[in-house]
Design an enzyme around this catalytic site. Structure first.
Site, mmCIF file in Angstrom:
data_model
loop_
_atom_site.group_PDB
_atom_site.id
_atom_site.type_symbol
_atom_site.label_atom_id
_atom_site.label_comp_id
_atom_site.label_asym_id
_atom_site.label_seq_id
_atom_site.Cartn_x
_atom_site.Cartn_y
_atom_site.Cartn_z
ATOM 1 N N ARG A 36 33.049 -17.352 -23.240
ATOM 2 C CA ARG A 36 33.266 -18.803 -23.152
ATOM 3 C C ARG A 36 33.111 -19.488 -24.511
ATOM 4 N NH1 ARG A 36 30.673 -20.049 -17.210
ATOM 5 N NH2 ARG A 36 32.656 -20.063 -16.137
ATOM 6 N N LYS A 198 34.796 -13.605 0.253
ATOM 7 C CA LYS A 198 34.814 -14.872 0.997
ATOM 8 C C LYS A 198 36.241 -15.395 1.200
ATOM 9 C CE LYS A 198 32.000 -16.675 -2.124
ATOM 10 N NZ LYS A 198 31.525 -15.547 -2.925
ATOM 11 N N GLY A 354 36.456 -16.087 -11.390
ATOM 12 C CA GLY A 354 35.564 -15.330 -10.512
ATOM 13 C C GLY A 354 35.443 -13.864 -10.878
ATOM 14 N N GLY A 377 35.592 -21.792 -9.623
ATOM 15 C CA GLY A 377 35.937 -22.844 -8.661
ATOM 16 C C GLY A 377 37.062 -23.731 -9.175
HETATM 17 P P1 AMP Z 1 34.422 -13.330 -3.886
HETATM 18 O O1 AMP Z 1 33.323 -14.084 -4.561
HETATM 19 O O2 AMP Z 1 34.780 -13.840 -2.559
HETATM 20 O O3 AMP Z 1 35.648 -13.186 -4.783
HETATM 21 O O4 AMP Z 1 33.862 -11.863 -3.642
HETATM 22 C C1 AMP Z 1 33.599 -10.958 -4.668
HETATM 23 C C2 AMP Z 1 32.761 -9.838 -4.128
HETATM 24 O O5 AMP Z 1 33.450 -9.193 -3.083
HETATM 25 C C3 AMP Z 1 32.462 -8.755 -5.142
HETATM 26 O O6 AMP Z 1 31.072 -8.718 -5.355
HETATM 27 C C4 AMP Z 1 32.934 -7.470 -4.477
HETATM 28 O O7 AMP Z 1 32.079 -6.391 -4.642
HETATM 29 C C5 AMP Z 1 32.990 -7.872 -3.016
HETATM 30 N N1 AMP Z 1 33.908 -7.021 -2.244
HETATM 31 C C6 AMP Z 1 35.163 -6.683 -2.541
HETATM 32 N N2 AMP Z 1 35.661 -5.854 -1.625
HETATM 33 C C7 AMP Z 1 34.700 -5.642 -0.702
HETATM 34 C C8 AMP Z 1 34.613 -4.880 0.493
HETATM 35 N N3 AMP Z 1 35.646 -4.138 0.913
HETATM 36 N N4 AMP Z 1 33.474 -4.938 1.192
HETATM 37 C C9 AMP Z 1 32.432 -5.674 0.765
HETATM 38 N N5 AMP Z 1 32.441 -6.424 -0.355
HETATM 39 C C10 AMP Z 1 33.563 -6.402 -1.083
#
Ligand code: AMP
Length: 396
Positions: A36, A198, A354, A377
């Protein structure tokens, strides 16, 4: 219209810049990742080269409105001085008379960094008096902090409200170029790749891309909610029960709009989130019910990467698996490599904030992308077609 810093006569002026120096620090309090800080350099150097003085303000972490030496910007200042190869001035209290005197006494080409704004509760409260005090530091206000553009705080809303001359820096300009303007006239076909855990935070993005993309690829943990909505037995995989009907609705909408939705056809599994080595691959209809899908399988990788290769523009948000554990990072890494090849062939690959940003960094592929966003975000907001308070205030 929002003015870019390029359009101002900045010679011998004090330019007050809201930067995003919210960087990770290690246990010694030193900057662990200077991405950053490096991202803010083009705007800072532009000012210095054109004979302006620069006053920088940022937040770091969540000190909750209290002074916290562990979240001081001192080590960020040291890193910045090293990157700029020049000494910089630092003020511990951004609204003190001393700090103001330092700013007013700056010579062209000098830099003054103010201490973490969030040591003052007035920053997050977007306080008028605090904003007025900060505004005294400069004659032109520039926002180059994309990561906080979706928040209405003093430094990015209250302060610019008090300026006649205000605009965006080169970094925010680039973010808007790739996350907003480029998608108004994209090179087609457009593919959106979604992953991560999420779904809720990505619904706006899906809705918006149902009108922009030819294909939406869904991998990662969130794919299992979509698979469940299609009646697939997903074993112990991540599931957001509250989103199953939303997933069905989105897939139906995609069919009506002729947008192709692509889900995993095979998966690598583990017994739980602490699994270290992958089991499988399993065809998606043959997942053992006691296991969780933790990465996409080889057939899915082949399918997803060939869709990337056929695209003109790919926007990517969210890893394909539990990429933090090496055994489950293959899908994410292969997507990053496919996007690097796409860019080499003249296509556009945008990594929208992210964990996918952490992933391309982990695999050393950031330089191979057309754009890697500095905001999580904020990039989701802009990609979803929403305006943000920190940009709205700069419209004139
Ligand atoms: P997000 O903040 O929604 O983009 O989620 C990111 C997180 O999702 C990361 O820490 C990944 O390790 C997790 N993730 C990705 N694929 C999977 C999966 N199949 N099962 C559980 N966690 C996951």
């Amino acid at each position: 219209m929002i003015r870019s810093i390029n359009t101002f006569d900045i010679r011998e002026k004090n330019i007050l810049i809201r930067v995003d120096f919210n960087v990770p620090l290690d246990e010694k309090g030193l900057v662990e990742d200077n991405f950053r800080i490096r991202s803010a350099l083009p705007t800072i150097k532009h000012c210095l080269e054109l004979g302006a003085s620069v006053i920088l303000m940022s937040h770091l972490g969540r000190p909750g409105g209290k002074n916290n030496p562990e979240l001081s910007l001192v080590s960020v200042g040291e890193e910045l001085a090293e990157l700029l190869e020049m000494p910089i001035k630092f003020s511990y209290d951004p609204i003190s008379e001393d700090a103001l005197d330092t700013s007013l006494g700056l010579k062209p080409g000098e830099v003054h960094l103010l201490e973490n704004l969030r040591f003052h509760p007035e920053e997050e409260a977007n306080d008028y008096v605090f904003s007025s005090q900060l505004a005294k530091h400069g004659q032109i206000y520039i926002n180059d902090a994309f990561g906080t553009a979706h928040r209405a705080h003093a430094s990015n809303v209250g302060v610019p409200a008090q300026f006649k001359h205000k605009g965006i820096g080169l970094l925010v300009d680039k973010e808007i170029e790739y996350l907003q303007r480029a998608l108004k006239r994209p090179s087609r076909p457009v593919t959106l790749i979604l992953g991560g855990a999420k779904i809720g935070s990505k619904l706006g993005l899906i809705e918006s891309f149902l009108d922009k993309a030819e294909t939406i690829i869904i991998g990662g943990g969130m794919a299992f909610t979509f698979l469940k909505a299609n009646g697939v037995n997903i074993g112990h995989s991540l599931l957001d029960e509250t989103m199953v009907s939303t997933a069905s609705r989105l897939m139906e909408k995609a069919r009506q709009k002729n947008v192709q939705i692509e889900l995993p056809v095979d998966v690598m599994c583990g017994a739980n989130l602490s699994a270290s080595s992958p089991l499988g691959p399993y065809h998606i209809h043959e997942m053992p019910s006691e296991l969780m899908g933790l990465d996409i399988g080889p057939k899915t990788i082949e399918k997803f990467t060939s869709l990337c290769a056929q695209s003109g523009t790919v926007v990517w948000n969210g890893p394909m698996g539990l990429f933090e554990i090496n055994g489950f990072g293959t899908g994410t890494m292969k997507i990053a490599v496919a996007l690097e090849s796409l860019v080499e062939k003249g296509g556009t690959a945008i990594v929208g904030g992210g964990d996918s940003v952490s992933a391309v960094k982990k695999y050393g592929l950031s330089q191979g992308m057309s754009h890697v966003s500095t905001g999580g975000g904020a990039s989701l907001e802009l990609l979803s077609g929403n305006t943000m308070p920190a940009l709205q205030i700069l419209e004139q």
